[in-house]
Design a protein around this motif. Structure first.
Motif, PDB file in Angstrom:
ATOM      1  N   GLN A   1     -24.069  -8.197  47.979  1.00  0.00           N
ATOM      2  CA  GLN A   1     -24.934  -9.118  47.245  1.00  0.00           C
ATOM      3  C   GLN A   1     -25.691 -10.071  48.149  1.00  0.00           C
ATOM      4  O   GLN A   1     -26.879 -10.279  47.997  1.00  0.00           O
ATOM      5  CB  GLN A   1     -24.073  -9.935  46.306  1.00  0.00           C
ATOM      6  CG  GLN A   1     -24.092  -9.441  44.894  1.00  0.00           C
ATOM      7  CD  GLN A   1     -23.351 -10.401  44.022  1.00  0.00           C
ATOM      8  OE1 GLN A   1     -23.784 -11.519  43.823  1.00  0.00           O
ATOM      9  NE2 GLN A   1     -22.231  -9.974  43.509  1.00  0.00           N
ATOM     10  N   LYS A   2     -24.954 -10.658  49.107  1.00  0.00           N
ATOM     11  CA  LYS A   2     -25.572 -11.703  49.931  1.00  0.00           C
ATOM     12  C   LYS A   2     -26.776 -11.159  50.683  1.00  0.00           C
ATOM     13  O   LYS A   2     -27.850 -11.749  50.656  1.00  0.00           O
ATOM     14  CB  LYS A   2     -24.542 -12.218  50.930  1.00  0.00           C
ATOM     15  CG  LYS A   2     -24.044 -13.586  50.559  1.00  0.00           C
ATOM     16  CD  LYS A   2     -23.215 -14.157  51.677  1.00  0.00           C
ATOM     17  CE  LYS A   2     -22.460 -15.367  51.166  1.00  0.00           C
ATOM     18  NZ  LYS A   2     -21.153 -15.502  51.797  1.00  0.00           N
TER      19      LYS A   2
ATOM     20  N   LYS B   1     -19.611 -19.636  39.109  1.00  0.00           N
ATOM     21  CA  LYS B   1     -21.004 -19.210  39.241  1.00  0.00           C
ATOM     22  C   LYS B   1     -21.122 -17.827  39.889  1.00  0.00           C
ATOM     23  O   LYS B   1     -22.002 -17.039  39.545  1.00  0.00           O
ATOM     24  CB  LYS B   1     -21.782 -20.235  40.073  1.00  0.00           C
ATOM     25  CG  LYS B   1     -22.426 -21.288  39.209  1.00  0.00           C
ATOM     26  CD  LYS B   1     -23.289 -22.199  40.017  1.00  0.00           C
ATOM     27  CE  LYS B   1     -22.441 -23.140  40.832  1.00  0.00           C
ATOM     28  NZ  LYS B   1     -23.153 -24.348  41.263  1.00  0.00           N
ATOM     29  N   ALA B   2     -20.214 -17.548  40.836  1.00  0.00           N
ATOM     30  CA  ALA B   2     -20.291 -16.262  41.545  1.00  0.00           C
ATOM     31  C   ALA B   2     -20.089 -15.098  40.590  1.00  0.00           C
ATOM     32  O   ALA B   2     -20.767 -14.081  40.679  1.00  0.00           O
ATOM     33  CB  ALA B   2     -19.255 -16.217  42.659  1.00  0.00           C
ATOM     34  N   ILE B   3     -19.153 -15.286  39.628  1.00  0.00           N
ATOM     35  CA  ILE B   3     -18.896 -14.205  38.665  1.00  0.00           C
ATOM     36  C   ILE B   3     -20.109 -14.013  37.761  1.00  0.00           C
ATOM     37  O   ILE B   3     -20.559 -12.891  37.518  1.00  0.00           O
ATOM     38  CB  ILE B   3     -17.644 -14.531  37.828  1.00  0.00           C
ATOM     39  CG1 ILE B   3     -16.429 -14.620  38.758  1.00  0.00           C
ATOM     40  CG2 ILE B   3     -17.426 -13.490  36.753  1.00  0.00           C
ATOM     41  CD1 ILE B   3     -15.224 -15.189  38.113  1.00  0.00           C
TER      42      ILE B   3
ATOM     43  N   THR C   1     -32.877 -19.128  41.707  1.00  0.00           N
ATOM     44  CA  THR C   1     -31.678 -19.798  42.199  1.00  0.00           C
ATOM     45  C   THR C   1     -31.852 -20.174  43.669  1.00  0.00           C
ATOM     46  O   THR C   1     -31.561 -21.305  44.076  1.00  0.00           O
ATOM     47  CB  THR C   1     -30.446 -18.881  42.044  1.00  0.00           C
ATOM     48  OG1 THR C   1     -30.360 -18.485  40.686  1.00  0.00           O
ATOM     49  CG2 THR C   1     -29.179 -19.593  42.449  1.00  0.00           C
TER      50      THR C   1
ATOM     51  N   ARG D   1     -23.119 -14.656  38.443  1.00  0.00           N
ATOM     52  CA  ARG D   1     -24.211 -14.046  39.185  1.00  0.00           C
ATOM     53  C   ARG D   1     -23.992 -12.543  39.361  1.00  0.00           C
ATOM     54  O   ARG D   1     -24.893 -11.741  39.153  1.00  0.00           O
ATOM     55  CB  ARG D   1     -24.371 -14.722  40.549  1.00  0.00           C
ATOM     56  CG  ARG D   1     -25.701 -14.373  41.179  1.00  0.00           C
ATOM     57  CD  ARG D   1     -25.927 -15.088  42.465  1.00  0.00           C
ATOM     58  NE  ARG D   1     -25.091 -14.522  43.528  1.00  0.00           N
ATOM     59  CZ  ARG D   1     -25.258 -14.807  44.816  1.00  0.00           C
ATOM     60  NH1 ARG D   1     -26.199 -15.653  45.183  1.00  0.00           N
ATOM     61  NH2 ARG D   1     -24.484 -14.271  45.721  1.00  0.00           N
ATOM     62  N   SER D   2     -22.751 -12.175  39.719  1.00  0.00           N
ATOM     63  CA  SER D   2     -22.469 -10.754  39.914  1.00  0.00           C
ATOM     64  C   SER D   2     -22.734  -9.952  38.645  1.00  0.00           C
ATOM     65  O   SER D   2     -23.228  -8.830  38.696  1.00  0.00           O
ATOM     66  CB  SER D   2     -21.023 -10.558  40.337  1.00  0.00           C
ATOM     67  OG  SER D   2     -20.796 -11.185  41.561  1.00  0.00           O
TER      68      SER D   2
END
Lengths: 514, 313
Positions: B300-301, A318-320, A389, A322-323
């Motif tokens: 990002q965070k 999911k992190a990829i 999200t 999202r990035s």
């Protein structure tokens, strides 16, 4: 840091600030802005009172921000409102007195046997050679030197001045002398320039290095408020009418110089009564609302669907995702808008090429609107994805489980449980997004410039927003009309406020539940 | 740098709104599933990626496209050549590096000043008690509803006049543009900042006061250090915002040497030159994107935390 060093730093900073204020005040005084000098003086006293004493602690922290806020946010708003009541714009930039001096100086004809001056064209030091106000550096045959501009003639101190044997000044402190090529580029400004002299006459340039002094053919009668031009037979009399000097005999004859004048609500009346303007305004307004609503809904819908798609704890990577999905949002807006414009190009663009279409995207009214909406969907969905999200993650698991236990299927859970909670959470952000898109100048301007335009009407484009329309009134075209543009801005202010304040109230009420 | 990566607290408004609507906020560890398989999610996810990334791939392809025109640019790279970059850097009519420098200076200085001004104001609103505190906060919120750009005519005329008296601060200067941007520095970020300032325990201030520290000492040596994460977030939000700002910059900066990337690159896409210069434009766009994209990916965070609080692009 000891107390002493802190104290020293504090007073050095105060002294620097005061020196800055003093410098600004001096410049203002030289330019003759009395009121502004007083304001600068009050500012200096204010700085001393706030930072030099132990009192007013909150103000010590608020003053810098407040000053900037008042100067560059509050003042422009007030100034916009006051401009909207004037005719300020092309041909109406100066005061009535200035038009009189200007017209008289323009009418100067060379008196036989009067002296000719050697002339150099310059600008004030620091001003741009292409746009700065022109200044004439003049040498009389008896070698006395003068500096003249539209404000009048003053003696030029001889210190530091260099000139050729013929008397042409080649160097003068405080002025930048333009090269022949630079002067040539501004020949239009130069020919319009006339230096008023005290006795009603004026100095006008002839060619690039000489100027003559002459007498005006126009005279001003202050008691009757009339201008008389004696160069015609019979002499023409001009009267003030609609902020211009208009001939009493033939209303179509007028001087080009007009003055700034208070016109009351004429600009506003014009928006709402002028047939073409009103039709155009309504058209723009409808598209503006449609654009903002469709943009918010489409980006929200796509962003939410993708957020739901990835809202599964078993999904890896999911992190990829999202990035990568954040990238459209991360790129500077001007780049993406311009790239999309390239892709929408009818002849060479990627979209027509890849899809085998031949749609005139940016050249037809509906194509332009579709192109704008597609681009904005691409630009805006990552924001909604991020926001949704976040909101989805804060919806407790057990609420969904309760729904499942009660026999709700996935769709029913989504519709009756998730959606309402999501909307409560992101509601204020949707309204903020609406308000932002309502004035999304950058996108429209970069993509279509408000166009395409109907053949005979170049003022109202088919993808114009109110804000791009106001911008075009003020800054493009040959005759900017600042007053009218300000009036349009005021109307937009009111529309935006009327639409968003109730919505914000609504969400405030929601927030106050807890 | 450790403080930089400290997470910004998740948006309190998002969660409190949901909590309030739900009436509770306990989370059970047991995770029941919706849907049996995840492969279709990956499939749709890849579709979403294609939609999100194809214009970006196109920029890259156009930038490295050997012939450098719009009509020869294709979605996928058709060859690799740096000729567009060469042309971009050597075009005397389009001083790309000056634009780059102007953009970095204007965004950097503007963001630094905005963070400092915002932090000062937030400290006052969060820590000090004075008459007009609540009305002041509300007035700031209200003022934000009126986009400053609607006052562009007045801003333009004001700065034209300033330039007559003080040429260094007028139109066509970086300082003038930064000043115009800073008008909104206090208003736009103060709520976000104050929210974070409120989370720093007041006891720290009180202890320092008892020890004889002045308010300035508390502000500079205690509070500012503890709120560093939000300062970083706000700095980046403002930086990215100013970097992408086009409207004021295009009105203010008329000389090609003084322009920002946005205004300069826009000039490349105008009129009949658009097709011919597309490769150069794409090369410039690619390089111009690097600073902001790097910021986004690195932080990002923090940015996600800041974005959900109402900063909208």
């Amino acid at each position: 840091m000891t107390k002493l060093t802190a104290l020293v730093i504090k007073w050095v900073l105060i002294a620097l600030a005061l020196a800055g204020v003093l410098w600004v005040a001096t410049q203002l005084a030289i330019a003759g802005y009395t009121m502004a000098v007083i304001v600068a003086g009050m500012l200096g006293i204010g700085i001393l009172a706030v930072y030099g004493t132990r009192r007013n602690v909150p103000l010590k922290y608020l003053l810098p921000g407040m000053l900037l806020l008042v100067a560059f946010q509050l003042w422009p708003i007030i100034f916009t409102a006051s401009l909207s009541l004037t005719n300020y714009g092309d041909g109406h930039l100066i005061s009535k007195e200035e038009t009189v001096t200007d017209i008289i100086a323009q009418s100067v004809r060379e008196v036989p046997d009067s002296p000719r001056y050697r002339m150099s064209v310059a600008t004030k030091e620091g001003a741009s050679a292409t746009t700065g106000d022109l200044v004439l550096l003049l040498t009389k045959p008896d070698d006395t030197m003068f500096v003249g501009d539209t404000g009048g003639l003053e003696p030029l101190p001889a210190d530091g001045v260099e000139k050729t044997t013929t008397g042409k000044i080649t160097k003068a402190p405080g002025y930048t002398i333009l090269t022949a090529r630079e002067v040539n580029a501004r020949s239009k400004d130069l020919s319009a320039l006339a230096v008023p002299t005290g006795d009603g006459g004026g100095i006008k340039p002839v060619g690039l290095s000489e100027a003559f002094e002459g007498k005006p053919s126009v005279t001003y009668d202050a008691s009757a408020d009339r201008l008389t031009d004696s160069s015609t037979t019979p002499p023409t009399v001009f009267e003030p009418k609609n902020a211009r000097w208009v001939s009493t005999a033939d209303p179509s004859v007028a001087f080009p110089q007009g003055w700034q004048e208070n016109v009351g609500f004429a600009n506003f009346t014009r928006i709402f009564t002028d047939e073409t303007l009103r039709a155009g305004f309504v058209k723009i307004f409808i598209w503006n609302v449609v654009f903002a609503v469709v943009s918010v809904l489409s980006t929200f819908l796509l962003g939410m669907l993708i957020a739901l798609l990835f809202n599964d704890p078993r999904l890896k990577g999911k992190a990829i995702y999202r990035s990568l999905l954040i990238l459209p949002y991360a790129l500077p807006g001007f780049i993406t808008a311009l790239v999309w414009r390239g892709m929408f190009n009818q002849d060479y663009g990627l979209i027509n090429g890849a899809l085998g279409l031949n749609v005139d995207w940016l050249g037809s009214p509906w194509g332009a609107k579709a192109a704008i909406l597609i681009t904005n969907l691409w630009l805006g969905f990552p924001y909604m994805f991020i926001v949704c999200t976040g909101a989805l993650q804060s919806i407790p698991r057990d609420v969904r489980e309760a729904a499942i236990i009660d026999g709700a299927n996935a769709f029913r859970t989504l519709r009756s449980i998730i959606m309402p909670l999501l909307l409560v959470a992101v509601g204020p952000l949707l309204i903020a997004s609406f308000a932002f898109n309502f004035n999304n100048f950058g996108l429209i301007y970069l993509l279509t410039k408000g166009g395409p335009f109907d053949g005979n009407d170049t003022s109202i484009g088919s993808s114009d927003l109110l804000i791009t329309y106001a911008y075009r009134l003020a800054f493009s075209g040959s005759a900017p009309n600042y007053g009218f543009a300000a009036a349009v801005s005021v109307v937009i202010f009111i529309i935006v406020a009327l639409m968003t304040i109730p919505a914000f109230r609504q969400t405030k009420a929601l927030e106050e539940v807890n | 740098m450790s403080t930089v990566n400290a997470p910004v607290p998740a948006d309190p408004r998002l969660e409190t709104r949901v909590d309030a609507a739900v009436g509770r906020h306990t989370e059970t560890p047991d995770r029941g599933g919706l849907g049996k398989r995840v492969w279709w999610r990956h499939l749709l996810g890849i579709l979403a990626l294609v939609w999100a990334l194809f214009p970006i791939v196109f920029i890259y392809s156009a930038a490295t496209n050997p012939s450098g025109t719009l009509n020869t640019a294709s979605l996928l790279p058709s060859g690799f050549s740096l000729s567009n970059f060469d042309k971009l850097f050597s075009d005397p009519a389009r001083p790309y590096w000056s634009w780059y420098r102007n953009s970095m200076i204007i965004s950097g200085v503007g963001a630094l000043a905005a963070v400092f001004i915002g932090a000062c104001a937030a400290f006052a609103f969060s820590r000090l008690r004075f008459t007009g505190r609540r009305p002041g906060m509300l007035a700031l919120l209200l003022l934000q509803m009126f986009p400053a750009m609607l006052a562009l005519v007045a801003l333009y005329v004001t700065f034209a006049k300033i330039g007559d008296v003080l040429p260094a601060f007028g139109l066509n200067t970086s300082i003038g543009l930064i000043l115009a941007y800073l008008g909104g520095a206090m208003g736009s970020n103060v709520w976000l900042l104050k929210g974070y300032f409120d989370t720093v325990p007041k006891e720290l201030d009180e202890a320092a006061t008892v020890d004889g520290a002045s308010h300035a000492r508390i502000f500079f040596t205690i509070t500012l250090r503890l709120v560093m994460p939000i300062l970083v977030t706000v700095f980046m939000l403002v930086f990215v915002g100013l970097y992408g700002e086009f409207m004021l910059a295009s009105i203010f900066l008329t000389d090609v040497e003084n322009q920002t990337l946005g205004v300069g690159l826009y000039g490349m896409t105008l009129g009949n030159d658009a097709n011919q210069f597309f490769g150069q434009f794409a090369a410039g766009a690619l390089l111009a994107s690097i600073p902001v994209v790097a910021l986004y990916l690195a932080f990002q965070k923090q940015l996600v935390g800041g974005l959900t609080q109402g900063s909208v692009k």
